[in-house]
Design a protein around this motif. Structure first.
Motif, short mmCIF file in Angstrom:
data_model
loop_
_atom_site.label_atom_id
_atom_site.label_comp_id
_atom_site.label_asym_id
_atom_site.label_seq_id
_atom_site.Cartn_x
_atom_site.Cartn_y
_atom_site.Cartn_z
N PRO A 106 -8.95 16.72 7.24
CA PRO A 106 -7.94 17.75 6.99
C PRO A 106 -6.73 17.15 6.27
O PRO A 106 -6.47 15.96 6.34
N LYS A 107 -6.03 18.00 5.57
CA LYS A 107 -4.83 17.58 4.85
C LYS A 107 -3.59 17.72 5.73
O LYS A 107 -2.49 17.77 5.24
N GLY A 108 -3.79 17.81 7.03
CA GLY A 108 -2.69 17.99 7.99
C GLY A 108 -2.99 19.18 8.87
O GLY A 108 -3.96 19.91 8.67
N TYR A 109 -2.14 19.38 9.85
CA TYR A 109 -2.36 20.48 10.80
C TYR A 109 -2.20 21.86 10.16
O TYR A 109 -2.73 22.84 10.65
N ALA A 110 -1.48 21.95 9.06
CA ALA A 110 -1.31 23.23 8.38
C ALA A 110 -2.49 23.57 7.47
O ALA A 110 -2.55 24.67 6.91
N ASP A 111 -3.43 22.65 7.33
CA ASP A 111 -4.61 22.88 6.50
C ASP A 111 -5.41 24.04 7.08
O ASP A 111 -5.80 24.01 8.25
N PRO A 112 -5.66 25.10 6.28
CA PRO A 112 -6.43 26.24 6.80
C PRO A 112 -7.85 25.87 7.19
O PRO A 112 -8.50 26.58 7.96
N GLU A 113 -8.36 24.76 6.71
CA GLU A 113 -9.71 24.29 7.04
C GLU A 113 -9.71 23.36 8.25
O GLU A 113 -10.75 22.83 8.62
N TRP A 114 -8.55 23.14 8.86
CA TRP A 114 -8.42 22.15 9.92
C TRP A 114 -9.42 22.36 11.05
O TRP A 114 -10.09 21.42 11.46
N SER A 115 -9.55 23.56 11.56
CA SER A 115 -10.43 23.78 12.72
C SER A 115 -11.90 23.56 12.36
O SER A 115 -12.65 22.99 13.13
N ARG A 116 -12.31 23.98 11.15
CA ARG A 116 -13.69 23.74 10.74
C ARG A 116 -13.95 22.25 10.57
O ARG A 116 -14.97 21.73 11.03
N ILE A 117 -13.01 21.56 9.93
CA ILE A 117 -13.17 20.11 9.72
C ILE A 117 -13.18 19.38 11.05
O ILE A 117 -14.00 18.48 11.27
N ALA A 118 -12.31 19.77 11.97
CA ALA A 118 -12.28 19.13 13.29
C ALA A 118 -13.60 19.34 14.03
O ALA A 118 -14.12 18.42 14.67
#
Length: 128
Positions: A51-63
């Motif tokens: 992810p590009k940080g916690y504000a990344d809209p893809e964060w949950s999928r990447i996590a």
């Protein structure tokens, strides 16, 4: 005494002969290879696996993808590694794979080996 000495010698020879067959890849080597594979997939094939940080809209999928890949890596890694060892190996794998790709390109045999590991063991668990 001859019987005991002969038995002991036979056991020692058997242990030496079997040792290389029993010894498998080191846990550190396996763990390193998987994390080099993840980095190679990102650099050579454009996979978004960080992810590009916690504000990344893809964060949950990447996590979630990272969690699934971590489970595969844990199953494939023989033995136990401390969290310090894992972190050091992840950073080293990223650094070395980045350097190898910059110097040799994505078609280099070592990089192709990492990509093969990614596609065979890790890509299959990603949410796509």
């Amino acid at each position: 005494m001859t019987g005991w000495l002969g038995s002991a010698l036979g056991i020692a020879i058997l242990a030496i002969a079997v040792s290389p067959a029993v010894a498998g890849p080191r846990p550190t080597d396996v763990f390193f290879r998987y994390h080099a594979a993840i980095n190679a997939a990102q650099l050579c094939e454009g996979w978004r696996l960080e992810p590009k940080g916690y504000a990344d809209p893809e964060w949950s999928r990447i996590a979630a993808d990272r969690h699934r890949m971590d489970r595969v890596i844990a199953q494939k890694t023989p033995g136990e590694l401390s969290s310090t060892q894992r972190l050091g190996l992840m950073l080293s794998a990223k650094d070395i794979s980045t350097r190898v790709i910059a110097e040799s390109g994505c078609d280099a045999p070592r990089v192709q080996g990492w990509l093969s590991v990614f596609h065979s063991d890790l890509e299959t668990v990603l949410a796509r």
